[in-house]
Structures are given as C-alpha cells and as structure tokens.
Design an enzyme around this catalytic site. Structure first.
Site, PDB file in Angstrom:
ATOM      1  N   ARG A  45      -4.790   0.160  15.947  1.00  0.00           N
ATOM      2  CA  ARG A  45      -6.033   0.638  15.717  1.00  0.00           C
ATOM      3  C   ARG A  45      -6.353   0.612  14.268  1.00  0.00           C
ATOM      4  O   ARG A  45      -7.355   0.608  13.838  1.00  0.00           O
ATOM      5  CB  ARG A  45      -6.044   2.081  16.263  1.00  0.00           C
ATOM      6  CG  ARG A  45      -6.293   2.315  17.697  1.00  0.00           C
ATOM      7  CD  ARG A  45      -6.078   3.624  17.974  1.00  0.00           C
ATOM      8  NE  ARG A  45      -4.854   3.598  18.830  1.00  0.00           N
ATOM      9  CZ  ARG A  45      -4.286   4.774  19.434  1.00  0.00           C
ATOM     10  NH1 ARG A  45      -4.890   5.949  19.082  1.00  0.00           N
ATOM     11  NH2 ARG A  45      -3.022   4.808  20.124  1.00  0.00           N
ATOM     12  N   GLY A  46      -5.308   0.478  13.444  1.00  0.00           N
ATOM     13  CA  GLY A  46      -5.532   0.453  11.980  1.00  0.00           C
ATOM     14  C   GLY A  46      -6.332  -0.258  11.275  1.00  0.00           C
ATOM     15  O   GLY A  46      -6.749  -0.063  10.147  1.00  0.00           O
ATOM     16  N   GLU A 101      -5.281  -7.514  10.019  1.00  0.00           N
ATOM     17  CA  GLU A 101      -4.089  -6.525  10.123  1.00  0.00           C
ATOM     18  C   GLU A 101      -4.424  -5.378   9.045  1.00  0.00           C
ATOM     19  O   GLU A 101      -4.441  -5.541   7.846  1.00  0.00           O
ATOM     20  CB  GLU A 101      -2.866  -7.343  10.076  1.00  0.00           C
ATOM     21  CG  GLU A 101      -1.422  -6.208   9.968  1.00  0.00           C
ATOM     22  CD  GLU A 101      -1.160  -5.584  11.339  1.00  0.00           C
ATOM     23  OE1 GLU A 101      -2.352  -4.785  11.624  1.00  0.00           O
ATOM     24  OE2 GLU A 101      -0.223  -5.516  11.672  1.00  0.00           O
ATOM     25  N   ASP A 105       4.420  -4.918   7.233  1.00  0.00           N
ATOM     26  CA  ASP A 105       5.579  -4.160   6.858  1.00  0.00           C
ATOM     27  C   ASP A 105       6.985  -5.031   7.107  1.00  0.00           C
ATOM     28  O   ASP A 105       7.166  -5.827   6.197  1.00  0.00           O
ATOM     29  CB  ASP A 105       5.608  -2.718   7.702  1.00  0.00           C
ATOM     30  CG  ASP A 105       6.541  -1.966   7.504  1.00  0.00           C
ATOM     31  OD1 ASP A 105       6.597  -1.466   6.183  1.00  0.00           O
ATOM     32  OD2 ASP A 105       7.277  -1.226   8.182  1.00  0.00           O
ATOM     33  N   LYS A 133       3.753  -4.824   2.220  1.00  0.00           N
ATOM     34  CA  LYS A 133       4.911  -4.114   1.646  1.00  0.00           C
ATOM     35  C   LYS A 133       5.954  -5.120   1.459  1.00  0.00           C
ATOM     36  O   LYS A 133       6.733  -5.049   2.780  1.00  0.00           O
ATOM     37  CB  LYS A 133       5.486  -2.667   2.503  1.00  0.00           C
ATOM     38  CG  LYS A 133       4.410  -1.553   2.580  1.00  0.00           C
ATOM     39  CD  LYS A 133       4.932  -0.545   3.159  1.00  0.00           C
ATOM     40  CE  LYS A 133       4.332   0.180   4.162  1.00  0.00           C
ATOM     41  NZ  LYS A 133       5.050   1.303   4.786  1.00  0.00           N
ATOM     42  N   VAL A 155       2.049   5.156   4.183  1.00  0.00           N
ATOM     43  CA  VAL A 155       0.627   5.413   3.558  1.00  0.00           C
ATOM     44  C   VAL A 155      -0.217   5.559   4.822  1.00  0.00           C
ATOM     45  O   VAL A 155       0.011   5.394   5.789  1.00  0.00           O
ATOM     46  CB  VAL A 155       0.111   4.193   2.871  1.00  0.00           C
ATOM     47  CG1 VAL A 155       1.048   3.839   1.557  1.00  0.00           C
ATOM     48  CG2 VAL A 155       0.104   2.934   3.800  1.00  0.00           C
ATOM     49  N   ASP A 161      -2.855   5.511  10.106  1.00  0.00           N
ATOM     50  CA  ASP A 161      -2.705   6.664  10.463  1.00  0.00           C
ATOM     51  C   ASP A 161      -0.906   7.332  10.247  1.00  0.00           C
ATOM     52  O   ASP A 161      -0.256   6.211   9.935  1.00  0.00           O
ATOM     53  CB  ASP A 161      -2.810   6.758  11.855  1.00  0.00           C
ATOM     54  CG  ASP A 161      -1.582   6.258  12.721  1.00  0.00           C
ATOM     55  OD1 ASP A 161      -1.394   4.828  12.707  1.00  0.00           O
ATOM     56  OD2 ASP A 161      -1.077   6.699  13.503  1.00  0.00           O
ATOM     57  N   ARG A 167      -6.677   9.051   9.727  1.00  0.00           N
ATOM     58  CA  ARG A 167      -7.336   7.733   9.551  1.00  0.00           C
ATOM     59  C   ARG A 167      -8.699   7.733   8.930  1.00  0.00           C
ATOM     60  O   ARG A 167      -9.223   6.844   8.470  1.00  0.00           O
ATOM     61  CB  ARG A 167      -7.557   7.135  11.075  1.00  0.00           C
ATOM     62  CG  ARG A 167      -6.475   6.755  11.761  1.00  0.00           C
ATOM     63  CD  ARG A 167      -6.925   5.986  13.062  1.00  0.00           C
ATOM     64  NE  ARG A 167      -5.980   6.093  14.152  1.00  0.00           N
ATOM     65  CZ  ARG A 167      -4.715   5.001  14.161  1.00  0.00           C
ATOM     66  NH1 ARG A 167      -4.796   4.224  13.199  1.00  0.00           N
ATOM     67  NH2 ARG A 167      -3.801   5.100  15.070  1.00  0.00           N
TER      68      ARG A 167
HETATM   69  P1  IMP Z   1       5.301  -4.384  11.153  1.00  0.00           P
HETATM   70  O1  IMP Z   1       5.383  -5.143  12.673  1.00  0.00           O
HETATM   71  O2  IMP Z   1       6.669  -3.741  10.812  1.00  0.00           O
HETATM   72  O3  IMP Z   1       4.963  -5.351   9.990  1.00  0.00           O
HETATM   73  O4  IMP Z   1       4.387  -3.160  11.195  1.00  0.00           O
HETATM   74  C1  IMP Z   1       3.093  -3.401  11.124  1.00  0.00           C
HETATM   75  C2  IMP Z   1       2.241  -1.926  11.750  1.00  0.00           C
HETATM   76  O5  IMP Z   1       3.093  -0.866  11.473  1.00  0.00           O
HETATM   77  C3  IMP Z   1       0.992  -2.022  10.864  1.00  0.00           C
HETATM   78  O6  IMP Z   1      -0.092  -2.576  11.629  1.00  0.00           O
HETATM   79  C4  IMP Z   1       0.896  -0.213  10.909  1.00  0.00           C
HETATM   80  O7  IMP Z   1       0.190  -0.139  12.138  1.00  0.00           O
HETATM   81  C5  IMP Z   1       2.285   0.189  10.912  1.00  0.00           C
HETATM   82  N1  IMP Z   1       2.694   0.437   9.666  1.00  0.00           N
HETATM   83  C6  IMP Z   1       3.469  -0.173   9.009  1.00  0.00           C
HETATM   84  N2  IMP Z   1       3.505   0.795   7.664  1.00  0.00           N
HETATM   85  C7  IMP Z   1       2.801   1.871   7.793  1.00  0.00           C
HETATM   86  C8  IMP Z   1       2.580   2.761   6.902  1.00  0.00           C
HETATM   87  O8  IMP Z   1       2.868   2.965   5.803  1.00  0.00           O
HETATM   88  N3  IMP Z   1       1.634   3.790   7.522  1.00  0.00           N
HETATM   89  C9  IMP Z   1       1.230   3.865   8.821  1.00  0.00           C
HETATM   90  N4  IMP Z   1       1.405   2.623   9.548  1.00  0.00           N
HETATM   91  C10 IMP Z   1       2.205   1.526   9.050  1.00  0.00           C
HETATM   92 MG    MG Z   2      -1.240  -1.931  12.843  1.00  0.00          MG
END
Ligand code: IMP
Ligand code: MG
Length: 186
Positions: A45-46, A101, A105, A133, A155, A161, A167
């Site tokens: 949802r972000g 997106e 992360d 990040k 964050v 969220d 949000r």
């Molecule tokens: P990844 O698969 O680890 O790259 O994660 C991506 C998803 O994790 C993002 O779309 C966010 O929904 C969530 N996410 C990653 N870092 C944060 C953060 O600092 N705050 C909130 N959600 C995060």
């Molecule tokens: Mg996300």
C-alpha cells in the site's frame, strides 16, 4: 498488545518531496513521451501517496493499476519471501509499464515483482522508487529512477507505515524509540 513508544523525526520535508516528485515526473514524461498508454503499476500500500502526486505531474495518457505483495507484515524486518496478495486487474502484455514502489530495502520485493511482470511480456518495463536504502540491499536490484537515497533508518509518512500507522504524515520521518512516557513532550 501495545507498541513501544516512538517519536518521529523529520527526515525529508513535504516541500523537498514535492520538488523531487516534480523532477522525477519530468524524467518519466521524457522517457515515455509518445506512448499511447502508460500503465502505472503501484505496489500497495505504501506507494499510494507517491502515485497520486506523480500522476498529476504527468501529461501522458495513463492508466493506474495496483498490485499487493506481502513483505513486512507488522514487523520492521523483511520476510524475504514475497507473495502476491492482490494481482493486477488488467493485462500488461505489449504495454508500457512503470512499476512504482515506496522503498527499496533488501530488494526482494522489487526483484520479485519485476520478474513476475516480465513473464507477462510488457513492451517496456521501468521502475521508480521514492526511497532507496542501498546499505540494506541483499538482492542486486536498482530502480530506473530513485527519489532519495536514505540511510539505514526505519521511516514512515507520505504513504509509508509502521504497523499500518503514520501513512498520513505529509513528510518522511524516521522512527525513534523512546522510553514509555518520554514522548514528544515539545
Ligand atoms: P524489500 O523487499 O526489503 O526491499 O522491502 C520493500 C518493502 O518493505 C517496501 O515496499 C516497504 O513496504 C517495506 N519497508 C522497507 N523499509 C521500510 C521502512 O523504513 N519503513 C516502512 N516500510 C519499509
Ligand atoms: Mg511496500
């Protein structure tokens, strides 16, 4: 169960976000100039606030669709296993697609969803992430366009969220845990 108390320190102001989104939209506009239909795919949802601002800066024929992938649940750690909870409504075969997106992360989500969309043979597939990040990356992946690179901080705000909260903040802030009762007494 109640959550540990935390305060939110501003990291990126609403004004800085607006300026950056405008610049990103110019890049997207230029890249997709002449397309008959750009399908913007938002990762729920972000990305919902980012998409809302981004599309309003685009002077292109666009369609908006959404996809939901599982990632964090209510925790602060990636599950590293990505599942599709809600798929697109429309077909993307042969179309120009921009995947949107909120944050990259570990990279698992973007890598997984990009691979999935590629199996549907879009004419063109680009990706845009508001935040990145890079120090957290476990899977080698990079969005075509990135809004801001940020340090390894958790964050919230501007659609993003912490356990479904915050949000609605107009800025991006970092979460800082405090001892109970030691809140934002300012
Ligand atoms: P990844 O698969 O680890 O790259 O994660 C991506 C998803 O994790 C993002 O779309 C966010 O929904 C969530 N996410 C990653 N870092 C944060 C953060 O600092 N705050 C909130 N959600 C995060
Ligand atoms: Mg996300």
């Amino acid at each position: 169960m109640s959550q540990a108390a935390y305060v939110i320190d501003e990291l990126i102001s609403a004004k800085a976000i607006a300026a950056r989104v405008e610049a990103l939209a110019r890049d997207v506009q230029q890249a997709f100039q002449g397309t008959d239909k750009l399908i913007i795919v938002g990762l729920l949802r972000g990305s919902f606030v980012f998409i809302a601002d981004l599309v309003r800066e685009l002077d292109l024929p666009v369609e908006v669709d959404f996809l939901e992938a599982s990632s964090y649940g209510d925790s602060m750690e990636s599950s590293r296993e990505v599942r599709i909870l809600k798929d697109l409504r429309g077909e993307i075969g042969g179309r120009d697609v921009l995947l949107v997106e909120d944050i990259v992360d570990t990279g698992f989500t973007l890598a997984h969803v990009t691979e999935l969309l590629k199996t549907r043979n879009p004419g063109r597939l680009e990706t845009i992430a508001l935040l990145d990040k890079p120090s957290r990356r476990e899977v080698e992946v990079k969005a075509t366009w990135t809004g801001f690179e940020i340090p390894d901080e958790f964050v919230v705000g501007y659609g993003i969220d912490f356990a479904q909260r915050n949000r609605n903040l107009p800025f991006i802030g970092k979460v800082r845990f405090v001892a109970a009762g030691d809140g934002d007494g300012s």
